[in-house]
Design a protein around this motif. Structure first.
Motif, PDB file in Angstrom:
ATOM      1  N   HIS A 143       3.179   6.734 -10.290  1.00 46.19           N
ATOM      2  CA  HIS A 143       2.456   5.687  -9.561  1.00 46.19           C
ATOM      3  C   HIS A 143       3.176   4.347  -9.686  1.00 46.19           C
ATOM      4  CE1 HIS A 143      -1.749   3.778  -8.630  1.00 46.19           C
ATOM      5  NE2 HIS A 143      -0.925   3.732  -7.610  1.00 46.19           N
ATOM      6  N   LYS A 147       5.038   1.976  -6.724  1.00 45.38           N
ATOM      7  CA  LYS A 147       4.761   0.546  -6.512  1.00 45.38           C
ATOM      8  C   LYS A 147       6.037  -0.280  -6.630  1.00 45.38           C
ATOM      9  CE  LYS A 147       1.278   0.661  -9.494  1.00 45.38           C
ATOM     10  NZ  LYS A 147       0.112   0.243 -10.340  1.00 45.38           N
ATOM     11  N   SER A 190       2.605   9.938  -3.596  1.00 44.55           N
ATOM     12  CA  SER A 190       1.694   8.941  -4.159  1.00 44.55           C
ATOM     13  C   SER A 190       0.610   8.548  -3.173  1.00 44.55           C
ATOM     14  CB  SER A 190       2.482   7.703  -4.606  1.00 44.55           C
ATOM     15  OG  SER A 190       3.258   8.000  -5.753  1.00 44.55           O
ATOM     16  N   ALA A 191       0.943   8.511  -1.889  1.00 43.36           N
ATOM     17  CA  ALA A 191      -0.065   8.179  -0.879  1.00 43.36           C
ATOM     18  C   ALA A 191      -1.222   9.168  -0.934  1.00 43.36           C
ATOM     19  CB  ALA A 191       0.566   8.175   0.511  1.00 43.36           C
ATOM     20  N   ASN A 195      -4.553   8.186  -2.892  1.00 45.79           N
ATOM     21  CA  ASN A 195      -5.333   7.793  -1.717  1.00 45.79           C
ATOM     22  C   ASN A 195      -5.001   6.363  -1.292  1.00 45.79           C
ATOM     23  OD1 ASN A 195      -7.198   8.174   0.356  1.00 45.79           O
ATOM     24  ND2 ASN A 195      -8.894   7.376  -0.873  1.00 45.79           N
ATOM     25  N   ASP A 196      -3.713   6.097  -1.152  1.00 47.21           N
ATOM     26  CA  ASP A 196      -3.236   4.755  -0.824  1.00 47.21           C
ATOM     27  C   ASP A 196      -2.243   4.851   0.333  1.00 47.21           C
ATOM     28  OD1 ASP A 196      -2.176   2.200  -0.687  1.00 47.21           O
ATOM     29  OD2 ASP A 196      -2.040   1.939  -2.856  1.00 47.21           O
ATOM     30  N   THR A 197      -2.701   4.482   1.525  1.00 44.90           N
ATOM     31  CA  THR A 197      -1.866   4.615   2.717  1.00 44.90           C
ATOM     32  C   THR A 197      -0.728   3.594   2.762  1.00 44.90           C
ATOM     33  OG1 THR A 197      -3.388   3.208   3.969  1.00 44.90           O
ATOM     34  CG2 THR A 197      -3.737   5.600   4.081  1.00 44.90           C
ATOM     35  N   THR A 198      -0.748   2.632   1.856  1.00 42.81           N
ATOM     36  CA  THR A 198       0.377   1.686   1.800  1.00 42.81           C
ATOM     37  C   THR A 198       1.688   2.436   1.596  1.00 42.81           C
ATOM     38  OG1 THR A 198      -1.067   0.004   0.822  1.00 42.81           O
ATOM     39  CG2 THR A 198       1.310  -0.347   0.646  1.00 42.81           C
TER      40      THR A 198
END
Length: 407
Positions: A143, A147, A190-191, A195-198
């Protein structure tokens, strides 16, 4: 995750219907023998670095001596990944302990923001480790690495920057290399996981921009595309590692093939599947693609047929073709799988596979790192070993009727 299409079942039937003396049985034997050799060689490699806890294998020097790197070099995650693959094939306490040991050697790279290779560093090591163990600490490292990687994304350009400014990269405003496609798997994973569409937005925007600008009409790829930092327009199309700006550097073609095959798996976007097929067809139908299916270091090298081969390009291509073969119609899929089989047989032959205790304890010989700089030429490379081991496991799963991916 995409499920394999009907081609998967057809191919299993194709192989299972052959006699014990046929290629399918002998291919399994070739794969198992190569994996056993890889296991013993890699255990020797790990043992040789037991008392150098900050070092990871890179290549060998002109005297055949092992050359190592620190965690901040882009290849640092490959040897831990090899150990995880070998553990997946044949679980043992020793393989797991060494895989954990070498994985932790690259842990600090989760916070790397000054290059795009954090995907190679972290996902090949911690990604495989988490897939096989479910260790929650590994998950957090992945994660953090994701980032870190997206800090290099420029929305005006639509790409993750590959190289920061330095004396040797000063010729480019915003360089993006085809290799960067390989780091997108980290973001797609990771998306979904967090649960992070970034993350997926960055990955897919980068893939789309690369598809638009990196490829020629024949679906060969430039190595380096540089963008204007103000307008986002393409400013230069060059190479750093190929023979010429307009040549087809073999490993670069393989990166593109693998990257778009993977992006289809992660997104279901047929545009990516079509691109992967186009790249594959460019490579396998090229008049300079050798009979043994291991590419010359550049498809346009001036000294073909005497040009050096690149086992790393062959291994990456092989692994990608195996996956690609499961997503498409039977005739085309069978063709890709037959090419991959030939590549496995060639790489498993005496010509490319090392002998025990030699080759710096690497698995494969005859890779080409950076020909223009005369760096790492005709030597073993850790990423050749990684993708060869991956290809062996993928082919074994296909022959045994297993799904390639469970995430």
């Amino acid at each position: 995750m995409l499920k394999a299409t009907s081609i998967f079942v057809i191919l299993i039937l194709f192989f299972s219907c052959k006699t014990p003396e046929s290629n399918s049985q002998s291919l399994i034997s070739v794969i198992d023998q190569s994996l056993e050799f890889a296991t013993q060689q890699s255990l020797r490699m790990a043992e040789s670095l037991k008392n150098q806890p900050d070092k990871l294998p890179q290549t060998i020097d002109k005297n055949g001596k092992l050359v190592t790197c620190n965690s901040d070099w882009w290849v640092s995650g490959f040897f831990p990944g090899v150990l995880w693959y070998l553990y997946e094939n044949s679980p043992s306490d020793s393989l797991k302990l060494w895989a954990e040991n070498f994985t932790l050697r690259v842990e600090d790279q989760q916070y790397t923001t000054d290059n795009h290779d954090v995907g190679f560093m972290i996902f090949c090591s911690f990604g495989n480790g988490y897939r096989l163990t479910g260790n929650p600490e590994y998950k957090e490292v992945i994660h953090n690495a994701s980032k870190s990687l997206i800090t290099r994304f420029n929305p005006t350009i639509g790409c993750i920057r590959s190289w920061d400014y330095s004396s040797w990269s000063a010729q480019w405003q915003y360089p993006v290399i085809i290799d960067n496609m390989m780091n997108l798997e980290l973001l797609e994973w990771s998306a979904k996981t967090f649960n992070d569409t970034t993350f997926s937005h960055v990955a897919r925007t980068h893939a789309n921009t690369t598809l638009k600008n990196h490829f020629r009409d024949d679906y060969s790829s430039f190595h380096v595309i540089s963008y204007d930092t103000i307008t986002g327009a393409v400013e230069k199309k060059n190479t750093s590692q190929g023979y010429a700006d307009d040549s087809a550097w073999a490993r670069g073609q393989a990166w593109g093939l693998y990257g778009y095959t993977m992006m289809y798996r992660k997104t279901g976007n047929k545009t990516y599947l079509d691109q992967a097929k186009h790249i594959a067809d460019f490579m396998i139908n090229h008049p300079n693609f050798p009979e043994d299916k291991i590419p010359y270091w550049d498809f346009n090298a001036p000294d073909i047929p005497n040009a050096l081969r690149d086992a790393s390009a062959g291994a990456i291509m092989c692994s990608a073709l195996i996956e690609l073969s499961t997503y498409i119609s039977s005739e085309k899929g069978e063709q890709y799988l037959q090419i991959a089989e030939k590549q496995i047989r060639t790489l498993s032959s005496d010509e490319y596979l090392a002998t025990p205790g030699t080759n710096g304890n690497f698995i494969l010989k005859h890779s080409v790192g950076h020909m223009p700089n005369k760096s790492e030429v005709n030597v073993p490379l850790s990423y050749a070993d990684y993708y060869f081991t991956e290809a062996l496991l993928r082919m074994k799963k296909v022959l045994q009727g297993q799904q390639l991916f469970n995430d």
